[in-house]
Design a protein around this motif. Structure first.
Motif, PDB file in Angstrom:
ATOM      1  N   TYR A 120       0.827  -1.199   0.000  1.00 47.10           N
ATOM      2  CA  TYR A 120       0.000   0.000   0.000  1.00 47.10           C
ATOM      3  C   TYR A 120       0.867   1.258   0.000  1.00 47.10           C
ATOM      4  O   TYR A 120       0.628   2.187  -0.762  1.00 47.10           O
ATOM      5  CB  TYR A 120      -0.926  -0.011   1.224  1.00 47.10           C
ATOM      6  CG  TYR A 120      -1.749   1.245   1.350  1.00 47.10           C
ATOM      7  CD1 TYR A 120      -2.969   1.360   0.675  1.00 47.10           C
ATOM      8  CD2 TYR A 120      -1.316   2.313   2.129  1.00 47.10           C
ATOM      9  CE1 TYR A 120      -3.725   2.507   0.782  1.00 47.10           C
ATOM     10  CE2 TYR A 120      -2.067   3.463   2.239  1.00 47.10           C
ATOM     11  CZ  TYR A 120      -3.275   3.565   1.565  1.00 47.10           C
ATOM     12  OH  TYR A 120      -4.011   4.713   1.659  1.00 47.10           O
ATOM     13  N   CYS A 121       1.871   1.276   0.861  1.00 48.59           N
ATOM     14  CA  CYS A 121       2.748   2.448   0.962  1.00 48.59           C
ATOM     15  C   CYS A 121       3.524   2.683  -0.334  1.00 48.59           C
ATOM     16  O   CYS A 121       3.665   3.825  -0.777  1.00 48.59           O
ATOM     17  CB  CYS A 121       3.710   2.305   2.134  1.00 48.59           C
ATOM     18  SG  CYS A 121       2.885   2.471   3.731  1.00 48.59           S
TER      19      CYS A 121
ATOM     20  N   HIS B 161       2.628   1.694  -3.325  1.00 48.01           N
ATOM     21  CA  HIS B 161       1.640   2.105  -4.325  1.00 48.01           C
ATOM     22  C   HIS B 161       1.304   3.590  -4.186  1.00 48.01           C
ATOM     23  O   HIS B 161       1.100   4.288  -5.174  1.00 48.01           O
ATOM     24  CB  HIS B 161       0.374   1.259  -4.184  1.00 48.01           C
ATOM     25  CG  HIS B 161      -0.721   1.632  -5.126  1.00 48.01           C
ATOM     26  ND1 HIS B 161      -0.682   1.332  -6.454  1.00 48.01           N
ATOM     27  CD2 HIS B 161      -1.869   2.319  -4.917  1.00 48.01           C
ATOM     28  CE1 HIS B 161      -1.775   1.799  -7.046  1.00 48.01           C
ATOM     29  NE2 HIS B 161      -2.522   2.407  -6.118  1.00 48.01           N
ATOM     30  N   ASN B 162       1.268   4.079  -2.967  1.00 49.82           N
ATOM     31  CA  ASN B 162       0.939   5.479  -2.714  1.00 49.82           C
ATOM     32  C   ASN B 162       2.180   6.351  -2.505  1.00 49.82           C
ATOM     33  O   ASN B 162       2.084   7.444  -1.996  1.00 49.82           O
ATOM     34  CB  ASN B 162       0.017   5.579  -1.503  1.00 49.82           C
ATOM     35  CG  ASN B 162      -1.361   5.042  -1.823  1.00 49.82           C
ATOM     36  OD1 ASN B 162      -2.032   5.560  -2.680  1.00 49.82           O
ATOM     37  ND2 ASN B 162      -1.752   3.984  -1.155  1.00 49.82           N
TER      38      ASN B 162
ATOM     39  N   GLU C  39       4.610   6.253  -0.434  1.00 51.68           N
ATOM     40  CA  GLU C  39       4.881   6.641   0.950  1.00 51.68           C
ATOM     41  C   GLU C  39       6.124   5.950   1.493  1.00 51.68           C
ATOM     42  O   GLU C  39       6.499   6.168   2.627  1.00 51.68           O
ATOM     43  CB  GLU C  39       3.681   6.269   1.845  1.00 51.68           C
ATOM     44  CG  GLU C  39       2.424   7.038   1.502  1.00 51.68           C
ATOM     45  CD  GLU C  39       1.251   6.618   2.370  1.00 51.68           C
ATOM     46  OE1 GLU C  39       1.477   6.040   3.450  1.00 51.68           O
ATOM     47  OE2 GLU C  39       0.106   6.857   1.964  1.00 51.68           O
TER      48      GLU C  39
END
Length: 102
Positions: free
Chosen positions: A93-94, A96-97, A99
């Motif tokens: 998730y990180c 992908h974003n 982060e």
């Protein structure tokens, strides 16, 4: 699902389990250092709930001062793959974003 969330849900329980998983057994002070934003009372409550639900084992050593250690029970160890998958998902998730990795 409601029962699962009662047992391992909330702001701190997965973080506590992850900390115990990374270094087992874990002492109360070491857990507190890993999560400086948690209050002592909240950590105590969360540990008691995890112990009550059979996820962790609390061992008290008759020393002066008393030493208390926490480790995952056999049932708690069944959560290891789930915790690892959640960590993996969080990293994905990180990334992908944009982060960075957790």
């Amino acid at each position: 699902m409601t029962k699962v969330l009662r047992i391992i849900g909330g702001k701190w329980k997965l973080l506590i389990l992850n900390a115990i998983l990374l270094e087992c057994p874990k002492r109360f002070g070491a857990l507190k250092k890993k999560m400086p934003d948690i209050t002592q009372a909240t950590l105590t409550t969360q540990l008691r709930e995890l112990e009550r639900d059979g996820i962790i084992l609390r061992t008290v050593y008759a020393e002066s001062p008393p030493r208390v250690e926490y480790k995952l029970t056999e049932l708690g160890l069944t959560l290891v793959p789930i915790i690892e998958l959640l960590n993996e998902w969080g990293n994905t998730y990180c990334i992908h974003n944009k982060e960075g990795v957790l």
